[in-house]
Design an enzyme around this catalytic site. Structure first.
Site, PDB file in Angstrom:
ATOM      1  N   SER A 133       0.851  -1.173   0.000  1.00 50.93           N
ATOM      2  CA  SER A 133       0.000   0.000   0.000  1.00 50.93           C
ATOM      3  C   SER A 133       0.896   1.235   0.000  1.00 50.93           C
ATOM      4  CB  SER A 133      -0.939  -0.038   1.211  1.00 50.93           C
ATOM      5  OG  SER A 133      -1.778   1.091   1.257  1.00 50.93           O
ATOM      6  N   TYR A 147      -4.718   7.964  -7.257  1.00 50.18           N
ATOM      7  CA  TYR A 147      -3.762   7.030  -6.653  1.00 50.18           C
ATOM      8  C   TYR A 147      -4.213   6.670  -5.235  1.00 50.18           C
ATOM      9  CZ  TYR A 147       0.482   5.360  -4.372  1.00 50.18           C
ATOM     10  OH  TYR A 147       1.389   4.620  -3.650  1.00 50.18           O
ATOM     11  N   LYS A 151      -5.239   2.957  -3.395  1.00 48.81           N
ATOM     12  CA  LYS A 151      -4.636   2.395  -2.183  1.00 48.81           C
ATOM     13  C   LYS A 151      -5.646   2.258  -1.052  1.00 48.81           C
ATOM     14  CE  LYS A 151      -0.558   1.725  -3.859  1.00 48.81           C
ATOM     15  NZ  LYS A 151      -0.123   0.345  -4.154  1.00 48.81           N
TER      16      LYS A 151
END
Length: 268
Positions: A133, A147, A151
């Site tokens: 992660s 992004y 995650k």
């Protein structure tokens, strides 16, 4: 001797961790989209390294690579979902294609590998899935919204996964790195077409990144070896200096905000 299955081993963390495992005598299935980038691993470790071409967005290829790993080494003890990249751009700027590609790799690629290795680990009665992660999986900064979304999605399904597979002897760890000297923010990055309205924000973020020291990826190798050797590894693990302080402040702000509006919340 442990058997590892690692995605994205051509460079960065994946490469460092594959080499660390091989150097101590473990077996590693190293995957990358370009086999030439990892050919030297098979040459240096012919008995313990298997290199496989893999694009994690190709689910059939993922299933075939995991089957090949099982055929070669008989088991998979550690699966590391390291393949991924970052899309830089504000939420307004990011294209639909860029957003979908981000999710396809960072979320659905990791999901495909996870689903492929789980039957093997359940049969073994043991295994450790490591999801790479980011500190951006528990925090969010401007210009990286998509992004962060990828995650946060990885963090969510992995926390559920940990509870689902604990009874089979399978462990799950979310490794959350800070800033390291990889090409994540340079050669591997994807940038949205810039809207001039957001240029001051981009300039401020660039200045902030430029003043933040970058960690050495090589230093993470011994740390990951210790992590996979733990009898009871953590669900979440910060990788790098200063991250706990940053996130503690973020969570303090969240609690304060929730508490401030608690009376109104309970009127619903």
């Amino acid at each position: 001797m442990k058997t590892w299955f690692i995605t994205g081993t051509s460079k960065g963390f994946g490469r460092v961790w594959a080499e660390a495992a091989l150097e101590r005598g473990d077996q590693v299935v190293a995957t990358a989209r370009n086999l030439d980038s990892i050919a030297d691993l098979a040459e240096r470790y012919p008995d313990t390294a298997l290199t496989v071409t893999l694009d994690v967005t190709d689910r059939d290829a993922v299933l075939a690579a995991v089957a090949q790993a099982k055929d070669r080494f008989g088991r998979i003890d550690i699966a590391i979902n390291n393949a991924g990249f970052g899309v830089f751009g504000t939420v307004e700027e990011v294209s639909d294609a860029q957003a979908r590609a981000q999710m396809d790799t960072n979320v659905f690629g990791a999901l495909s590998v996870t689903q492929a290795v789980l039957p093997i680990m359940r049969e073994q009665g043991a295994g450790h899935i490591i999801q790479v992660s980011s500190v951006g999986g528990v925090h969010a900064f401007p210009n990286l919204g998509i992004y962060h979304a990828s995650k946060w999605a990885l963090e969510g399904f992995s926390q559920s996964l940990a509870a689902e597979v604990a009874g089979f002897g399978i462990k799950v760890t979310l490794v959350e790195p800070g800033g390291y000297g990889t090409d994540w923010g340079t050669a591997s990055a994807v940038h949205a077409d810039p809207n001039p309205a957001y240029q001051p924000l981009r300039d401020a973020m660039a200045a902030r990144r430029g003043s933040t020291p970058q960690g050495d990826p090589v230093a993470t190798g011994p740390v990951i070896l210790q992590l996979v050797d733990m009898d009871q590894p953590p669900l979440r693990f910060f990788l790098g200096k200063g991250l706990a302080q940053m996130i503690r402040a973020e969570y303090d702000n969240r609690l304060t905000e929730w508490d401030t509006h608690a009376e109104l919340s309970q009127q619903a």
